[in-house]
Design a protein around this motif. Structure first.
Motif, short mmCIF file in Angstrom:
data_model
loop_
_atom_site.label_atom_id
_atom_site.label_comp_id
_atom_site.label_asym_id
_atom_site.label_seq_id
_atom_site.Cartn_x
_atom_site.Cartn_y
_atom_site.Cartn_z
N ARG A 175 -5.08 -1.55 1.00
CA ARG A 175 -6.05 -0.52 0.66
C ARG A 175 -6.08 0.59 1.71
NH1 ARG A 175 -11.59 -3.49 -0.76
NH2 ARG A 175 -12.15 -1.39 -1.42
N LEU A 176 -6.02 0.21 2.99
CA LEU A 176 -6.03 1.21 4.06
C LEU A 176 -4.81 2.12 4.00
CD1 LEU A 176 -7.27 -0.84 7.17
CD2 LEU A 176 -8.39 1.15 6.16
N GLY A 197 0.81 -1.22 0.00
CA GLY A 197 0.00 0.00 0.00
C GLY A 197 0.83 1.26 0.00
N THR A 198 1.96 1.23 0.71
CA THR A 198 2.85 2.39 0.76
C THR A 198 3.47 2.67 -0.61
OG1 THR A 198 3.38 1.94 3.09
CG2 THR A 198 4.88 3.38 1.86
N ILE A 199 3.97 1.62 -1.24
CA ILE A 199 4.59 1.78 -2.56
C ILE A 199 3.58 2.23 -3.60
CG2 ILE A 199 5.75 0.53 -4.43
CD1 ILE A 199 7.02 -1.23 -2.25
N HIS A 237 8.85 8.99 6.94
CA HIS A 237 8.00 10.17 7.14
C HIS A 237 6.51 9.88 6.93
CE1 HIS A 237 11.46 12.87 7.52
NE2 HIS A 237 12.02 12.17 6.54
N LEU A 238 6.18 9.16 5.85
CA LEU A 238 4.77 8.94 5.54
C LEU A 238 4.17 7.74 6.28
CD1 LEU A 238 4.70 9.56 1.67
CD2 LEU A 238 4.18 11.17 3.53
N LEU A 239 4.86 6.62 6.24
CA LEU A 239 4.30 5.39 6.79
C LEU A 239 3.97 5.47 8.27
CD1 LEU A 239 3.40 2.51 6.34
CD2 LEU A 239 5.77 1.76 6.65
N LEU A 296 -1.90 8.39 -0.03
CA LEU A 296 -2.35 9.32 -1.07
C LEU A 296 -2.63 10.71 -0.50
CD1 LEU A 296 -4.75 7.06 -3.19
CD2 LEU A 296 -2.54 8.00 -3.90
N VAL A 297 -3.14 10.74 0.73
CA VAL A 297 -3.43 12.03 1.38
C VAL A 297 -2.15 12.64 1.96
CG1 VAL A 297 -4.69 13.14 3.27
CG2 VAL A 297 -5.80 11.35 1.90
#
Length: 279
Positions: free
Chosen positions: A159-160, A101-103, A191-193, A166-167
């Protein structure tokens, strides 16, 4: 303030009652699993034919089965296997789905399209049917169950996490990281995950209920843990033939499954309420 810091700040405040009760139930089963050699009054596979189908009593509080094995001891020792099923059956899909999902969410484009089509293919088949098919190919056993759960269960986490990434990749701190020349992998996983994991962690607690029930169902069908190993699903299957004359054989392991599943459900509800996330 990042989502990660907000989540940590929420944890220091009031603890919801469902979270406390769920954690208490889970701790209770962990204590049983760790202390099984000391707590269990009998060897879980010891057979005493002279005491077969004995009803609950002071000697055997949960009665005995058709082989004279103590039900209480088997329920306690089964806690080790079923907790392992609940945790390992969640962690492998969690890791695979989180990475995918991250990639997909970060790179977008063709990468995202390919991942989403793969998810659609997996979701096109009923969950349990696909899992049974994989186990039938690999052969019965816990290893096959974990592989099947990893291959089928990762899509929900993907999916989660993808939706969160994306946000988050449009946020100010992500843009700042890009402007500083950080690598894609550093931005994604450092940073994102961490900011995208809160919802997935809450979902994992809820998903543990499904994994636990699936594990019991697989053992009930003879495709999971193999006899004479004590496991709640096997015990329910063995007690089915004696339900009219020895109700305790299937009832007590069944109640253990319900109680542990209830604990995970309360833990998910309480954690979701605490973090402001709907499980």
């Amino acid at each position: 303030m990042s989502a990660r810091r907000r989540g940590l700040r929420r944890l220091t405040g009031h603890v919801p009652q469902p979270l406390m009760i769920g954690a208490g139930i889970l701790i209770f089963f962990i204590v049983l699993a760790v202390g099984a050699p000391v707590i269990a009054p009998y060897d879980p596979i010891y057979q005493d034919i002279s005491a077969r189908l004995a009803p609950p009593s002071l000697v055997h509080p949960f009665g005995t089965d058709n082989f004279g094995r103590d039900i209480l001891s088997r329920v306690i020792w089964s806690t080790r296997i079923d907790l392992q099923i609940a945790f390992l059956g969640v962690i492998f899909p969690f890791i695979i789905g989180t990475a995918a999902g991250t990639i997909a969410g970060y790179f977008g484009g063709l990468t995202d399209t390919l991942f989403m089509r793969l998810i659609d293919i997996v979701l096109a088949f009923p969950f349990l049917v696909l899992m049974l098919a994989i186990i039938a190919i690999l052969g019965p056993g816990l290893a096959s169950f974990y592989i099947a759960m990893a291959l089928v269960g990762w899509v929900s986490y993907a999916r989660l996490v993808r939706a969160q990434i994306l946000v988050l990749k449009q946020s100010d701190f992500a843009m700042a990281a890009k402007s500083l020349g950080f690598s894609h992998w550093r931005i994604m996983f450092r940073h994102l995950l961490p900011n995208a994991l809160i919802g997935s962690i809450v979902f994992a607690m809820s998903d543990a209920v499904l994994v636990l029930l699936n594990g019991a169902a697989i053992s009930y069908l003879g495709l999971g843990v193999q006899p004479p190993t004590a496991e709640w699903g096997i015990m329910v299957a063995e007690g089915q033939a004696f339900i009219s004359i020895a109700w305790w054989i299937a009832t007590f392991p069944g109640l253990a499954i319900v109680l542990l599943a209830f604990g995970f459900s309360l833990l998910a509800d309480g954690l979701g309420e605490k973090l402001g996330v709907r499980p």
